[in-house]
Design a protein around this motif. Structure first.
Motif, PDB file in Angstrom:
ATOM      1  N   UNK A 156       0.843  -1.194   0.000  1.00  0.00           N
ATOM      2  CA  UNK A 156       0.000   0.000   0.000  1.00  0.00           C
ATOM      3  C   UNK A 156       0.881   1.248   0.000  1.00  0.00           C
ATOM      4  N   UNK A 164       2.754   4.784   0.655  1.00  0.00           N
ATOM      5  CA  UNK A 164       3.199   5.451   1.877  1.00  0.00           C
ATOM      6  C   UNK A 164       2.170   6.493   2.299  1.00  0.00           C
ATOM      7  N   UNK A 165       1.844   6.462   3.561  1.00  0.00           N
ATOM      8  CA  UNK A 165       0.881   7.436   4.074  1.00  0.00           C
ATOM      9  C   UNK A 165      -0.566   7.024   3.894  1.00  0.00           C
ATOM     10  N   UNK A 166      -0.785   5.859   3.307  1.00  0.00           N
ATOM     11  CA  UNK A 166      -2.157   5.410   3.075  1.00  0.00           C
ATOM     12  C   UNK A 166      -2.843   5.044   4.384  1.00  0.00           C
ATOM     13  N   UNK A 167      -4.134   5.332   4.463  1.00  0.00           N
ATOM     14  CA  UNK A 167      -4.934   4.844   5.576  1.00  0.00           C
ATOM     15  C   UNK A 167      -6.356   4.635   5.083  1.00  0.00           C
ATOM     16  N   UNK A 168      -7.063   3.740   5.747  1.00  0.00           N
ATOM     17  CA  UNK A 168      -8.464   3.499   5.416  1.00  0.00           C
ATOM     18  C   UNK A 168      -9.211   3.249   6.707  1.00  0.00           C
ATOM     19  N   UNK A 224      -6.902   7.546  -3.932  1.00  0.00           N
ATOM     20  CA  UNK A 224      -7.110   7.251  -2.516  1.00  0.00           C
ATOM     21  C   UNK A 224      -6.924   8.492  -1.639  1.00  0.00           C
ATOM     22  N   UNK A 225      -6.133   9.454  -2.107  1.00  0.00           N
ATOM     23  CA  UNK A 225      -5.888  10.636  -1.277  1.00  0.00           C
ATOM     24  C   UNK A 225      -7.148  11.488  -1.108  1.00  0.00           C
ATOM     25  N   UNK A 226      -8.137  11.246  -1.956  1.00  0.00           N
ATOM     26  CA  UNK A 226      -9.414  11.960  -1.811  1.00  0.00           C
ATOM     27  C   UNK A 226     -10.352  11.260  -0.834  1.00  0.00           C
ATOM     28  N   UNK A 228     -15.690  10.165   4.305  1.00  0.00           N
ATOM     29  CA  UNK A 228     -14.692  11.149   3.886  1.00  0.00           C
ATOM     30  C   UNK A 228     -15.235  12.134   2.846  1.00  0.00           C
ATOM     31  N   UNK A 273      -9.619  16.481   2.284  1.00  0.00           N
ATOM     32  CA  UNK A 273      -9.688  15.228   1.529  1.00  0.00           C
ATOM     33  C   UNK A 273      -8.950  14.099   2.241  1.00  0.00           C
ATOM     34  N   UNK A 274      -9.662  12.992   2.380  1.00  0.00           N
ATOM     35  CA  UNK A 274      -9.039  11.836   3.029  1.00  0.00           C
ATOM     36  C   UNK A 274      -9.216  11.794   4.527  1.00  0.00           C
ATOM     37  N   UNK A 275      -9.868  12.816   5.092  1.00  0.00           N
ATOM     38  CA  UNK A 275     -10.108  12.799   6.534  1.00  0.00           C
ATOM     39  C   UNK A 275     -11.611  12.691   6.822  1.00  0.00           C
TER      40      UNK A 275
END
Lengths: 573, 192
Positions: free
Chosen positions: A122, A124-128, A171-173, A197, A429-431
């Motif tokens: 995945x 770097x910095x990815x989260x779900x 994914x960053x969105x 999100x 975005x992404x939060x």
């Protein structure tokens, strides 16, 4: 006839520290449209067993008379924690299991030999929010995995090598993917997660061979499109949610795909005035083009986090002395819906029954539109309590239907509520962007209730409730499986048990204590004339979070051990 | 636009405009690479740019941080070039301000005038630690509820996170915090 696996080539290849034993070309049976439309009893080719979405197998070697002799025959550790939510998919003796963190294991279904393993790296910095996977889909000689990072991955079923990858979204969105794909006539259909999100949900079809996009249908219409008039405040549609985070079902005769749509974003309807089509709806899509042919919205201007994520089961049932082509769906709102489907994609309302206590809908009118008690509708700056709480009468775990008993089996929860109010929040975005922070959910339970989780059943023809199983010290987070052996299998409780019930009476006939809590759907299959039942045990995500809250509220043990194991059972000799 | 009586960035976008009005070249709007200065971790001397709120994009000053919490989200910013290091999610920082007397000795040593800075990336699954539990006066992860004590090195006090949030050592100048060293530990989760 079950294909034997004795010819498996175990030519081991050391790749990045993992042993891979590729299947010989002759040892894998390609999956065709015909096989998906008429799956062999010995196989479990898709997440819910068939396009109808029944979670039912006609296999009956294991039955209510001998299930007491069920014993584990092999098990394998997945090596990862968190919520395991994928069923073992089995194609003529080859098993594929998806795990959290976008991994897939291919195994000999009879022996447990590991054939290959795919681990997605995945970004770097990815989260779900939910790092789970709800399964793979099979077609031709490929295995399709929706990556958490919103990339669809096609793997060679024999080797696990990547055949192609297709970016679905950024994914960053806040987009990510957890559902199992649905295969429709050479296309791989996926839907996106990310409702918390502020994404705009969609379903997209990719060519199974090349990975090229064939069609893409947003769950929220753009201005000028039909339904856009239900988004009365400019631009709210752009971030309106409607995630499509669970797998659809399919009517191959009518070529209609039924897909569930999540709630609106942010959560509070007064921030996005209007009915907000197609949030909290079932969509009927043309299988070739993705065109929206029909819809049914369960409730309007959603404000309770009650997604309509699960596609309804395609079940025909009695009505007015005849039989209608129906759709059956226990909704997160706590109501069980009987709907009628036509060959053009039209969906019409027949009836709905409250399967758990609910204090929001005062009534449901003749068209299926609920009349909402505004005292129980939270808004921006307006506190309201609602029951069941945001996890609903049931969350995503699958109900099951047995054509032998004519009953639907619902993994349900009750005696819980939430109470909160909304705020206007700035979107990053992404939060998380729901309008309410998690510490302000005010989840509560009736501390004097005799139970919280349950299995609730109904006769689909008469609408009458049948047997219940009540869990006094656990919620119910397990998908159910019904079989021709007159059995219902399921886990879902915090005591790590896997259980078998008599499908007619609800009597518990067998149980086995596993390594962790079970959220995954069980599946059943046959190899070399032997029937097996399989399930992944691995607790995490929402049930684990909820268990923490229940530890505070009810004194339940907070620590349900995590770590995934796939268990395979058969009747001992 | 109001005059800045303290370090600030006027009308700054995500990638930067200096207080002097110098606009950072659009050429900086390129994909992030490991050597991209906008993706580098916080560097000594960096200050912080607000991620949200009325001062979005402007430099975080001590006075922007309510005493006793909650936290503010920010990305490091190279004050000389105006470059905001927001091209890696792992650079998300949370800042909060407390009475120094309420901080643990170790935390106080890394704080500046009661201002503490931690990685805003949860050590459990990498989500943003952008919520606040008023009853516990604690930092809260927006995905799975990991809860951290900002007065005690962001130690885990509830939830599934395996370890504390890495901290940044701070000093203060012109009533605004700046970085004096790198993160105290590994940022974010370790993929399984």
């Amino acid at each position: 006839m079950t294909k034997r696996l004795t010819g498996i080539s175990l030519a081991a290849v050391l790749i990045v520290g993992a042993v891979r034993a590729a299947l010989a070309a002759s040892d894998y049976t390609p999956v065709t449209d015909e096989r998906l439309a008429n799956p062999e009893p010995q196989n479990w080719l898709m997440t819910r067993g068939s396009y109808k979405g029944w979670s039912y197998s006609p296999l009956d070697q294991i039955n209510s008379g001998n299930v007491k002799g069920l014993v584990p025959v092999w098990a394998v550790s997945t090596g990862v924690d968190s919520g395991h939510e994928a069923p073992p998919i089995v194609n003529n003796g080859v098993m594929f299991v998806a795990t959290p963190y976008s991994q897939v294991m291919a195994l000999n279904a009879a022996t447990g030999d590991l054939l290959w393993r795919y681990r997605r790296k995945l970004p770097e910095g990815f989260s779900a929010l939910h790092n789970t996977s709800r399964g793979v889909a099979l077609y031709g000689d490929k295995v399709y995995l929706p990556g958490l990072d919103a990339v669809l991955v096609a793997l060679d079923a024999r080797t696990g090598n990547v055949a192609w990858e297709a970016k679905v979204e950024d994914w960053k969105q806040g987009y990510y993917m957890t559902m199992a794909p649905l295969i429709v006539k050479g296309k791989v259909l996926v839907g996106v997660s990310g409702g918390e999100f502020g994404v705009r949900g969609f379903i997209e079809a990719f060519d199974a061979e090349t990975g090229k996009s064939v069609w893409k249908t947003y769950t929220i219409p753009a201005p000028g499109e039909p339904g856009s008039e239900t988004w009365q405040k400019p631009d709210t549609w752009k971030t309106g949610g409607g995630a499509a985070w669970m797998t659809g079902n399919y009517d191959p005769d009518a070529n209609i795909v039924y897909w569930g749509v999540g709630n609106g974003s942010p959560w509070f309807g007064d921030q996005r005035p209007g009915d907000n089509l197609y949030t909290s709806s079932t969509l009927a899509l043309d299988g070739d083009t993705g065109k929206i042919k029909g819809h049914f919205q369960y409730h309007q201007n959603e404000s309770w986090d009650w997604d309509a994520m699960n596609a309804p089961m395609l079940v025909d049932f009695a009505k007015d002395g005849g039989t209608v082509k129906g759709l059956l769906s226990p909704q997160r709102s706590g109501y069980l819906y009987w709907l009628q489907r036509d060959n053009d994609g039209g969906i019409s309302y027949i009836n709905a029954e409250r399967y758990v206590p609910q204090n929001v809908f005062k009534e449901i009118d003749k068209n299926g539109r609920p009349v909402v008690d505004m005292d129980h509708k939270p808004g921006t700056g307006r506190v309201a309590q609602f029951c069941p709480g945001l996890w609903g009468g049931k969350d995503w775990p699958y109900e099951a239907y047995s054509p032998k008993t004519g009953m639907v089996y619902i993994p349900a929860n009750e005696n819980h509520c939430n109470k909160f109010e909304g705020k206007v929040e700035e979107r990053v975005p992404g939060q998380w962007w729901t309008g309410v922070a998690i510490p302000d959910f005010h989840f509560s339970v009736d501390t004097k209730a005799g139970f919280y989780g349950e299995i609730k059943t109904y006769d689909v023809n008469t609408g009458k409730p049948g047997w219940r199983q009540l869990y006094s010290k656990s919620m119910m987070w397990g998908s159910l499986l019904t079989t021709g052996g007159n059995l219902v299998f399921g886990g879902g409780t915090n005591d790590r048990e896997f259980r078998a019930y008599d499908a007619s009476t609800g009597e518990e006939l067998w149980h086995f204590r596993t390594n962790s809590g079970i959220q995954a759907p069980p599946s059943t299959f046959e190899v070399n004339g032997v029937q097996y039942v399989a399930v992944a045990s691995g607790y995490g995500v929402d049930p684990a979070f909820q268990q923490q809250l229940l530890g505070d509220l009810l004194g339940w043990q907070k620590d349900v051990p995590q770590g995934g194991v796939v268990w395979v059972f058969a009747v001992g000799k | 636009m109001a005059q800045c009586s303290r370090p600030c960035l006027r009308g700054v976008g995500r990638r930067g405009v200096l207080a002097t009005g110098l606009v950072v070249a659009p050429a900086l709007l390129r994909p992030a690479f490991a050597d991209d200065p906008a993706a580098l971790p916080p560097q000594p001397g960096d200050r912080f740019a607000h991620l949200t709120g009325p001062r979005k994009g402007q430099v975080v000053a001590d006075g922007d941080l309510p005493l006793g919490g909650p936290q503010v989200q920010a990305y490091p910013i190279d004050i000389k070039s105006g470059l905001v290091r927001d091209q890696s999610r792992l650079n998300l920082v949370i800042l909060a301000r407390f009475d120094p007397a309420t901080l643990s000795a170790e935390t106080r040593a890394r704080a500046a005038d009661g201002v503490v800075a931690y990685s805003g990336v949860c050590t459990h699954q990498g989500c943003a630690v952008n919520m606040w539990v008023t009853s516990k006066s604690a930092l809260y992860c927006s995905c799975h509820g990991s809860t951290y004590d900002p007065r005690d090195g962001a130690a885990v006090i509830a939830g599934p996170a395996p370890r504390s949030l890495p901290s940044l050592a701070l000093a203060t100048a012109d009533e605004a915090p700046f970085v004096t060293g790198g993160f105290s530990g590994h940022v974010g989760p370790t993929q399984q």
